[in-house]
Scaffold this active site. Structure first.
Site, PDB file in Angstrom:
ATOM      1  N   ASP A  13       0.813  -1.229   0.000  1.00 47.55           N
ATOM      2  CA  ASP A  13       0.000   0.000   0.000  1.00 47.55           C
ATOM      3  C   ASP A  13       0.838   1.266   0.000  1.00 47.55           C
ATOM      4  OD1 ASP A  13      -2.221  -1.680   0.126  1.00 47.55           O
ATOM      5  OD2 ASP A  13      -2.177  -1.705   2.313  1.00 47.55           O
ATOM      6  N   HIS A  41      -4.847  -1.549  -5.716  1.00 48.26           N
ATOM      7  CA  HIS A  41      -4.030  -0.438  -6.212  1.00 48.26           C
ATOM      8  C   HIS A  41      -4.943   0.715  -6.617  1.00 48.26           C
ATOM      9  CE1 HIS A  41      -0.373  -3.214  -7.228  1.00 48.26           C
ATOM     10  NE2 HIS A  41      -0.777  -3.304  -5.978  1.00 48.26           N
ATOM     11  N   GLN A 222       2.038  -5.925  -3.437  1.00 48.36           N
ATOM     12  CA  GLN A 222       2.507  -6.100  -2.054  1.00 48.36           C
ATOM     13  C   GLN A 222       3.809  -5.306  -1.841  1.00 48.36           C
ATOM     14  OE1 GLN A 222       1.301  -9.270  -3.759  1.00 48.36           O
ATOM     15  NE2 GLN A 222      -0.557  -8.340  -2.992  1.00 48.36           N
ATOM     16  N   ASP A 331       2.476  14.412   2.405  1.00 52.73           N
ATOM     17  CA  ASP A 331       1.482  15.394   2.868  1.00 52.73           C
ATOM     18  C   ASP A 331       0.833  14.981   4.198  1.00 52.73           C
ATOM     19  OD1 ASP A 331       0.491  13.408   0.879  1.00 52.73           O
ATOM     20  OD2 ASP A 331      -1.461  14.099   1.607  1.00 52.73           O
TER      21      ASP A 331
HETATM   22  P1  GDP Z   1      -0.804   0.377  -3.497  1.00 53.05           P
HETATM   23  O1  GDP Z   1      -1.377  -0.917  -3.055  1.00 53.05           O
HETATM   24  O2  GDP Z   1       0.668   0.451  -3.285  1.00 53.05           O
HETATM   25  O3  GDP Z   1      -1.183   0.722  -4.915  1.00 53.05           O
HETATM   26  O4  GDP Z   1      -1.450   1.504  -2.561  1.00 53.05           O
HETATM   27  P2  GDP Z   1      -3.007   1.625  -2.151  1.00 53.05           P
HETATM   28  O5  GDP Z   1      -3.765   2.184  -3.299  1.00 53.05           O
HETATM   29  O6  GDP Z   1      -3.510   0.373  -1.543  1.00 53.05           O
HETATM   30  O7  GDP Z   1      -2.901   2.652  -0.939  1.00 53.05           O
HETATM   31  C1  GDP Z   1      -2.387   3.918  -1.088  1.00 53.05           C
HETATM   32  C2  GDP Z   1      -3.473   4.920  -0.664  1.00 53.05           C
HETATM   33  O8  GDP Z   1      -2.893   6.189  -0.515  1.00 53.05           O
HETATM   34  C3  GDP Z   1      -4.561   5.092  -1.720  1.00 53.05           C
HETATM   35  O9  GDP Z   1      -5.751   5.420  -1.069  1.00 53.05           O
HETATM   36  C4  GDP Z   1      -4.040   6.252  -2.536  1.00 53.05           C
HETATM   37  O10 GDP Z   1      -5.090   6.974  -3.184  1.00 53.05           O
HETATM   38  C5  GDP Z   1      -3.413   7.102  -1.479  1.00 53.05           C
HETATM   39  N1  GDP Z   1      -2.248   7.887  -1.897  1.00 53.05           N
HETATM   40  C6  GDP Z   1      -1.270   7.587  -2.784  1.00 53.05           C
HETATM   41  N2  GDP Z   1      -0.327   8.543  -2.809  1.00 53.05           N
HETATM   42  C7  GDP Z   1      -0.716   9.471  -1.896  1.00 53.05           C
HETATM   43  C8  GDP Z   1      -0.137  10.698  -1.427  1.00 53.05           C
HETATM   44  O11 GDP Z   1       0.932  11.121  -1.839  1.00 53.05           O
HETATM   45  N3  GDP Z   1      -0.835  11.380  -0.463  1.00 53.05           N
HETATM   46  C9  GDP Z   1      -2.019  10.940   0.033  1.00 53.05           C
HETATM   47  N4  GDP Z   1      -2.607  11.655   0.987  1.00 53.05           N
HETATM   48  N5  GDP Z   1      -2.580   9.789  -0.392  1.00 53.05           N
HETATM   49  C10 GDP Z   1      -1.935   9.070  -1.338  1.00 53.05           C
HETATM   50  P1  IMO Z   2      -0.884  -4.157  -2.289  1.00 48.24           P
HETATM   51  O1  IMO Z   2      -0.443  -4.679  -3.639  1.00 48.24           O
HETATM   52  C1  IMO Z   2      -0.961  -4.629   2.046  1.00 48.24           C
HETATM   53  C2  IMO Z   2      -0.900  -8.746   3.552  1.00 48.24           C
HETATM   54  C3  IMO Z   2      -2.144  -9.189   4.283  1.00 48.24           C
HETATM   55  C4  IMO Z   2      -1.547 -10.188   5.267  1.00 48.24           C
HETATM   56  C5  IMO Z   2      -0.452 -10.843   4.421  1.00 48.24           C
HETATM   57  C6  IMO Z   2      -0.862 -12.157   3.779  1.00 48.24           C
HETATM   58  O2  IMO Z   2      -2.192  -3.453  -2.342  1.00 48.24           O
HETATM   59  O3  IMO Z   2       0.207  -3.382  -1.645  1.00 48.24           O
HETATM   60  P2  IMO Z   2      -2.419 -12.740   1.710  1.00 48.24           P
HETATM   61  O4  IMO Z   2      -3.864 -12.429   1.442  1.00 48.24           O
HETATM   62  O5  IMO Z   2      -1.485 -12.210   0.681  1.00 48.24           O
HETATM   63  O6  IMO Z   2      -2.186 -14.194   1.974  1.00 48.24           O
HETATM   64  O7  IMO Z   2      -2.095 -11.995   3.108  1.00 48.24           O
HETATM   65  O8  IMO Z   2      -0.115  -9.918   3.404  1.00 48.24           O
HETATM   66  N1  IMO Z   2      -1.133  -8.211   2.196  1.00 48.24           N
HETATM   67  C7  IMO Z   2      -1.109  -6.908   1.893  1.00 48.24           C
HETATM   68  N2  IMO Z   2      -0.966  -5.821   2.669  1.00 48.24           N
HETATM   69  N3  IMO Z   2      -1.072  -4.490   0.702  1.00 48.24           N
HETATM   70  C8  IMO Z   2      -1.197  -5.568  -0.107  1.00 48.24           C
HETATM   71  O9  IMO Z   2      -1.169  -5.478  -1.435  1.00 48.24           O
HETATM   72  C9  IMO Z   2      -1.257  -6.854   0.491  1.00 48.24           C
HETATM   73  N4  IMO Z   2      -1.390  -8.098   0.017  1.00 48.24           N
HETATM   74  C10 IMO Z   2      -1.306  -8.912   1.059  1.00 48.24           C
HETATM   75  O10 IMO Z   2      -2.770  -8.111   4.943  1.00 48.24           O
HETATM   76  O11 IMO Z   2      -0.913  -9.499   6.311  1.00 48.24           O
HETATM   77 MG    MG Z   3      -2.907  -1.615  -1.806  1.00 47.69          MG
END
Ligand code: GDP
Ligand code: IMO
Ligand code: MG
Length: 422
Positions: A13, A41, A222, A331
């Site tokens: 994330d 994502h 991940q 931010d």
């Molecule tokens: P990913 O799994 O790595 O693609 O990340 P996720 O989408 O699961 O989580 C990142 C969260 O942070 C999402 O809700 C994005 O919209 C948000 N996000 C990404 N970059 C920024 C940033 O620079 N500032 C803020 N406030 N939110 C962000």
């Molecule tokens: P993105 O691509 C954050 C975590 C789960 C759990 C562990 C194992 O959005 O960054 P799983 O379902 O893979 O067997 O769970 O890994 N986990 C993630 N945490 N972002 C992810 O993906 C994750 N994918 C799996 O929360 O701790």
């Molecule tokens: Mg994510």
């Protein structure tokens, strides 16, 4: 630079979706190399929020080919749903190729994931319950079904056969009810029509693209600390988020990789169980969760929040060979007068900087913090490096000096445009 990988440097994330979307515009092919619909994502572009689980975040750009390579586990129901959703918004133009070697995640795997987690009780991993572990286990046990199997006449038979095999486990080991193999097939069958036409030889396509001088972006899922080998095992996922994972089953070799962008938040989050040395269980952690909207994209669970951990970031950088860093969500720290950054650990009376990710060891490490001065300025509207407050620049420099890498991209907001390129 013809091949770039975007790799999560923490526990997921980090903002990979946003970065893959932005960088995707200057690449011809965007591929997912590991993981499955455990990923969530987020891309916020042109006023619309997208949350991709399997489809690469490049799909929003016209004229790019998006690929799900061999290392990805494809939940057929989720992917079919994602495609249908994009089609309804007129945003699916068929530019998706599913490797014939990608393993399939069926509802059976999701059930197994839930049963397994529940049986573990207090030792549960806190998985996303998306069937990821069971699907990779079947792959390595060599009993999995692959996307290419959808093209064969006996696919229905093999799905039912898998249901019968899982029933032995469900009833005998987990004490659960049997599933009806015909019902499982009834769920899976409608997805074949949607997915089968997209199945092909992704390795050949990737090799041809390289020969033609086309540019490829690998979108990691991940994060490094969830890697099955390098992470906090068993509190990990079942695949390889590190850049090495992009060389397995994509058709790419180490010779092809030019640029590896490590993505890190300006602080740290984690979803699920497992050690997290810099976790802040107090008010400041809570503040980060609210300011950063730190709730899981896939499961909606509150993310655990804490401070940036530089020993772990350096570890991640070395394992994936980051050529640079993208620092996201800076931010979220805008209001803080002091920002803590972990620079080492106290472990058994010693100060160490090379982390041991064994949960029993890492849990007992006490972070050593530097207190840096916050910038206490709203930064989300800033687009030029020169306009950043000097304390902000000092924070970036501190990270660069520790990790010995340039921070080439700064994300100051969730929107795709809230980005500073240096
Ligand atoms: P990913 O799994 O790595 O693609 O990340 P996720 O989408 O699961 O989580 C990142 C969260 O942070 C999402 O809700 C994005 O919209 C948000 N996000 C990404 N970059 C920024 C940033 O620079 N500032 C803020 N406030 N939110 C962000
Ligand atoms: P993105 O691509 C954050 C975590 C789960 C759990 C562990 C194992 O959005 O960054 P799983 O379902 O893979 O067997 O769970 O890994 N986990 C993630 N945490 N972002 C992810 O993906 C994750 N994918 C799996 O929360 O701790
Ligand atoms: Mg994510």
């Amino acid at each position: 630079m013809s091949v770039t990988a975007v790799v999560g440097a923490q526990w997921g994330d980090e903002g990979k979706g946003k970065l893959a979307h932005i960088l995707g515009s200057s690449h011809d092919l965007i591929l997912r190399y590991q993981g499955g619909s455990n990923a969530g994502h987020t891309v916020i572009a042109d006023g619309t929020t997208y949350k991709f689980k399997l489809i690469p975040s490049g799909i929003l750009h016209e004229g790019k080919l998006n690929l799900l390579c061999d290392g990805v586990v494809v939940n057929v129901l989720t992917l079919a749903e994602e495609i249908t959703g994009l089609r309804e918004r007129n945003q699916f133009r068929g530019e998706l190729l599913i490797s014939r070697h990608a393993h399939l995640v069926l509802p059976l795997h999701c059930m197994q994931d839930v049963y397994f987690e529940e049986a573990k009780g207090k030792r549960a991993i806190g998985t996303t319950r998306r069937g990821i572990g069971p699907a990779y286990a079947d792959k390595y046990f060599r009993v999995g079904l692959r996307a290419g199997d959808m093209l064969k006449d006996n696919f229905g038979h093999r799905v039912r056969e898998m249901a019968r095999r899982k029933n032995v486990l469900f009833t005998g080991y987990y004490g659960q009810a049997e599933v009806d193999p015909d019902q499982v097939w009834a769920q899976v069958e409608p997805t074949v029509e949607i997915l089968a036409p997209l199945v092909g030889d992704s390795t050949k396509v990737v090799r041809q693209a390289l020969a033609d001088g086309r540019k490829i972006l690998c979108e990691g899922a991940q994060g490094t600390l969830l890697d099955i080998d390098y992470g906090t095992y068993p509190y990990v996922t079942s695949s390889h988020p590190v850049s090495g994972g992009a060389l397995l089953g994509t058709g790419l070799s180490w010779r092809d990789l030019d640029r590896v962008v490590g993505i890190s938040k300006a602080y740290t989050t984690r979803v699920g169980a497992g050690p997290f040395p810099t976790e802040d269980l107090g008010e400041e952690g809570e503040r980060m969760r609210e300011a950063g909207a730190e709730y899981g994209t896939v499961t909606g669970r509150p993310r655990r929040c804490g401070w940036l951990d530089l020993p772990l970031l350096k570890y991640a950088s070395q394992l994936s060979g980051f050529t640079e860093l993208a620092l996201t969500k800076t931010d979220v720290l805008d209001d803080l007068a002091k920002i803590k950054v972990c620079v080492a650990y106290q472990s058994n009376g010693e100060t160490i900087t090379w982390p041991d990710l064994d949960p029993d060891v890492l849990e007992k490490c006490t972070p050593v913090y530097e207190n840096l001065t916050g910038w206490e300025t709203a930064t989300t509207a800033i687009r030029q490096e020169a306009d950043l407050p000097s304390a902000f620049k000092d924070y970036i420099r501190f990270i660069e000096d520790y990790v010995e890498l340039p921070v080439s991209i700064i994300s100051v907001g969730a929107d795709a445009t809230a980005t500073i390129f240096r």
